[in-house]
Design a protein around this motif. Structure first.
Motif, PDB file in Angstrom:
ATOM      1  N   GLY A 137      46.963 -29.858  21.461  1.00 18.09           N
ATOM      2  CA  GLY A 137      46.078 -30.907  21.254  1.00 18.09           C
ATOM      3  C   GLY A 137      45.311 -30.685  20.139  1.00 18.09           C
ATOM      4  O   GLY A 137      45.633 -30.278  18.829  1.00 18.09           O
ATOM      5  N   ALA A 138      43.667 -30.958  20.182  1.00 15.99           N
ATOM      6  CA  ALA A 138      42.943 -30.580  19.090  1.00 15.99           C
ATOM      7  C   ALA A 138      42.977 -29.241  18.606  1.00 15.99           C
ATOM      8  O   ALA A 138      42.372 -28.928  17.518  1.00 15.99           O
ATOM      9  CB  ALA A 138      41.515 -31.046  19.728  1.00 15.99           C
TER      10      ALA A 138
ATOM     11  N   ALA B  25      49.753 -34.257  15.078  1.00 17.07           N
ATOM     12  CA  ALA B  25      48.803 -35.254  14.807  1.00 17.07           C
ATOM     13  C   ALA B  25      49.044 -36.239  13.549  1.00 17.07           C
ATOM     14  O   ALA B  25      48.904 -37.284  13.695  1.00 17.07           O
ATOM     15  CB  ALA B  25      47.379 -34.705  14.723  1.00 17.07           C
ATOM     16  N   HIS B  26      49.699 -35.574  12.560  1.00 15.65           N
ATOM     17  CA  HIS B  26      50.091 -36.419  11.721  1.00 15.65           C
ATOM     18  C   HIS B  26      51.231 -37.724  12.216  1.00 15.65           C
ATOM     19  O   HIS B  26      51.143 -38.791  11.830  1.00 15.65           O
ATOM     20  CB  HIS B  26      50.904 -35.585  10.369  1.00 15.65           C
ATOM     21  CG  HIS B  26      51.538 -36.454   9.513  1.00 15.65           C
ATOM     22  ND1 HIS B  26      50.988 -36.658   8.217  1.00 15.65           N
ATOM     23  CD2 HIS B  26      53.009 -36.924   9.216  1.00 15.65           C
ATOM     24  CE1 HIS B  26      51.993 -37.640   7.392  1.00 15.65           C
ATOM     25  NE2 HIS B  26      52.898 -37.431   8.114  1.00 15.65           N
TER      26      HIS B  26
ATOM     27  N   GLU C 142      45.373 -27.371  17.792  1.00 15.28           N
ATOM     28  CA  GLU C 142      46.429 -27.312  16.888  1.00 15.28           C
ATOM     29  C   GLU C 142      45.919 -27.827  15.370  1.00 15.28           C
ATOM     30  O   GLU C 142      45.831 -28.911  14.839  1.00 15.28           O
ATOM     31  CB  GLU C 142      47.461 -28.016  17.139  1.00 15.28           C
ATOM     32  CG  GLU C 142      48.728 -27.828  16.177  1.00 15.28           C
ATOM     33  CD  GLU C 142      49.814 -29.137  16.342  1.00 15.28           C
ATOM     34  OE1 GLU C 142      50.230 -29.485  15.469  1.00 15.28           O
ATOM     35  OE2 GLU C 142      50.059 -29.249  17.676  1.00 15.28           O
TER      36      GLU C 142
ATOM     37  N   ALA D 110      48.465 -34.531  21.714  1.00 15.27           N
ATOM     38  CA  ALA D 110      48.316 -35.000  20.316  1.00 15.27           C
ATOM     39  C   ALA D 110      47.895 -36.382  20.281  1.00 15.27           C
ATOM     40  O   ALA D 110      46.974 -36.956  19.703  1.00 15.27           O
ATOM     41  CB  ALA D 110      49.336 -34.622  19.264  1.00 15.27           C
ATOM     42  N   LEU D 111      48.627 -37.177  21.266  1.00 17.60           N
ATOM     43  CA  LEU D 111      48.254 -38.474  21.069  1.00 17.60           C
ATOM     44  C   LEU D 111      46.949 -38.951  21.834  1.00 17.60           C
ATOM     45  O   LEU D 111      46.497 -39.889  21.734  1.00 17.60           O
ATOM     46  CB  LEU D 111      49.375 -39.364  21.932  1.00 17.60           C
ATOM     47  CG  LEU D 111      50.875 -39.640  21.190  1.00 17.60           C
ATOM     48  CD1 LEU D 111      51.884 -40.081  22.117  1.00 17.60           C
ATOM     49  CD2 LEU D 111      50.580 -40.514  19.985  1.00 17.60           C
TER      50      LEU D 111
ATOM     51  N   ALA E 208      41.512 -40.418  17.299  1.00 14.85           N
ATOM     52  CA  ALA E 208      41.372 -40.097  15.920  1.00 14.85           C
ATOM     53  C   ALA E 208      40.483 -39.978  15.154  1.00 14.85           C
ATOM     54  O   ALA E 208      39.463 -40.545  15.390  1.00 14.85           O
ATOM     55  CB  ALA E 208      42.188 -41.801  15.250  1.00 14.85           C
TER      56      ALA E 208
ATOM     57  N   ALA F  73      51.661 -38.231  15.312  1.00 11.20           N
ATOM     58  CA  ALA F  73      51.143 -39.277  16.335  1.00 11.20           C
ATOM     59  C   ALA F  73      50.382 -40.320  15.618  1.00 11.20           C
ATOM     60  O   ALA F  73      50.476 -41.345  16.206  1.00 11.20           O
ATOM     61  CB  ALA F  73      50.214 -38.513  17.177  1.00 11.20           C
ATOM     62  N   GLY F  74      49.714 -39.900  14.421  1.00 17.49           N
ATOM     63  CA  GLY F  74      48.586 -41.161  13.976  1.00 17.49           C
ATOM     64  C   GLY F  74      49.777 -42.251  13.375  1.00 17.49           C
ATOM     65  O   GLY F  74      49.529 -43.455  13.311  1.00 17.49           O
TER      66      GLY F  74
ATOM     67  N   GLY G 150      47.375 -29.774  12.175  1.00 18.68           N
ATOM     68  CA  GLY G 150      47.248 -31.100  12.059  1.00 18.68           C
ATOM     69  C   GLY G 150      48.679 -31.885  11.867  1.00 18.68           C
ATOM     70  O   GLY G 150      48.566 -33.125  11.880  1.00 18.68           O
TER      71      GLY G 150
ATOM     72  N   VAL H  78      44.386 -36.960  21.531  1.00 18.71           N
ATOM     73  CA  VAL H  78      43.140 -36.743  20.975  1.00 18.71           C
ATOM     74  C   VAL H  78      42.635 -37.750  19.920  1.00 18.71           C
ATOM     75  O   VAL H  78      43.479 -38.508  19.313  1.00 18.71           O
ATOM     76  CB  VAL H  78      43.563 -35.626  19.490  1.00 18.71           C
ATOM     77  CG1 VAL H  78      42.449 -35.155  18.755  1.00 18.71           C
ATOM     78  CG2 VAL H  78      43.879 -34.250  20.521  1.00 18.71           C
TER      79      VAL H  78
END
Length: 312
Positions: A176-177, A185-186, A179, A303-304, A308, A188-189, A182, A306
């Motif tokens: 999650g955070a 997270a890229h 990592e 990741a989802l 944004a 997921a966002g 990012g 965390v």
């Protein structure tokens, strides 16, 4: 019980390696610049590894069974460490990267697309080292990350004074955070916001490893007696569509793809060249890997979850 020295050890894989080493009953020393306090029971040497005199002074009177170097990026750093730890450790393990096999960064033996790349494709004992390149320049180092790792391996492989092994890690995900790259997270966002994911026309698979599995493998490598490089990746390569598809399933949103022109960079993990690694050597030595698809959905869920980052 082993005496383990971890260079780095303040975040992500290094932090987890320190925790698991301590939990396994080992005596652990951490060397870093002191940005993060260490838990009770961990010896903490606050020193800049790039300062050879200070590093040598900090190590005075200390010996180790193994050093695990999490933050070596250049042959200059490797040479300093090789001199400082000569006679002070039996074994030295360097964390390296899949990027050493990237054919876009060096003239490497051709490997047919779809064939997992073996360790012998990059032999550190014969790799040419150039200490005079501007390794101190952050911009140069970022642009030559793979070559810095190859040359660092080369220095250690030929140093003597200890046995040497290098763990070439696949793309690390999970946490999650934690990592910090990012990259997950890229995706997921982008998926949750309905934004484009840029991909190559013929996106090729790559390999991944969960950060907990990599920490486990590093601890295993610290206690082992093999030498030379070993690849670290979970079973089951995935391409960018496979990865995004797992995000789509978890997020309940569709992915929007845009194919980039030839030669243009795409989203992380979309590759137009092949260098997915083989993990056969590590398996033959006794390490058991998970399957990427067993842990990736959980990593995507983290990741989802965390929040944004705020947009301007």
């Amino acid at each position: 019980m082993q005496r383990i020295c971890v260079i780095g050890g303040s975040r992500y894989i290094g932090k987890l390696l320190v925790e698991r080493s301590r939990a396994a009953g080992h005596r652990v020393t951490v060397i870093n610049r002191g940005s993060t306090p260490q838990p009770a029971g961990i010896e903490h040497l606050v020193v800049d590894r790039n300062d050879e005199a200070a590093l040598t002074a900090a190590l005075a009177g200390r010996t180790f069974d193994v050093v695990v170097d999490q933050v070596c990026y250049t042959p200059v750093q490797a040479a300093i460490a090789a001199r400082a730890f000569a006679g002070r450790t039996r074994r030295y393990v360097m964390t390296s990267t899949i990027e050493v096999y990237d054919p876009a960064t060096a003239a490497l033996p051709a490997v047919p697309s779809g064939t997992p790349v073996p360790e012998e494709s990059v032999d550190p004992t014969t790799w040419q080292v150039d200490m005079d390149l501007p390794w101190h320049d952050d911009t140069y180092l970022e642009a030559h990350y793979a070559e810095g790792k190859r040359q660092a391996e080369g220095v250690f492989a030929n140093a003597g004074g200890f046995t040497f092994a290098t763990v070439r890690s696949a793309h690390v995900l999970g946490g999650g955070a934690l990592e910090f790259t990012g990259r997950l997270a890229h995706y997921a966002g982008r998926v949750t916001r309905g934004e484009e994911i840029t991909v190559h026309a013929k996106a090729l698979p790559t390999v991944f490893i969960h950060y907990e599995e990599l920490a486990e493998l590093l601890l295993w490598a610290a206690a082992a007696d093999f030498t030379g490089p070993v690849n670290a990746c979970s079973d089951g390569p995935l391409d960018v569509y496979d990865l995004a598809g797992i995000v789509v399933t978890q997020a309940g949103s569709d992915a929007v793809y845009r194919i980039v022109p030839e030669g243009e960079e795409a989203s992380p993990f979309s590759f137009d060249r092949h260098y997915a690694m083989s993990n056969a050597r590590a398996k033959a030595l006794g390490f058991l890997f998970s399957r990427t698809t067993d842990w990736l959905p959980g990593a995507v869920a983290e990741a989802l979850a965390v929040p944004a980052a705020p947009t301007a």
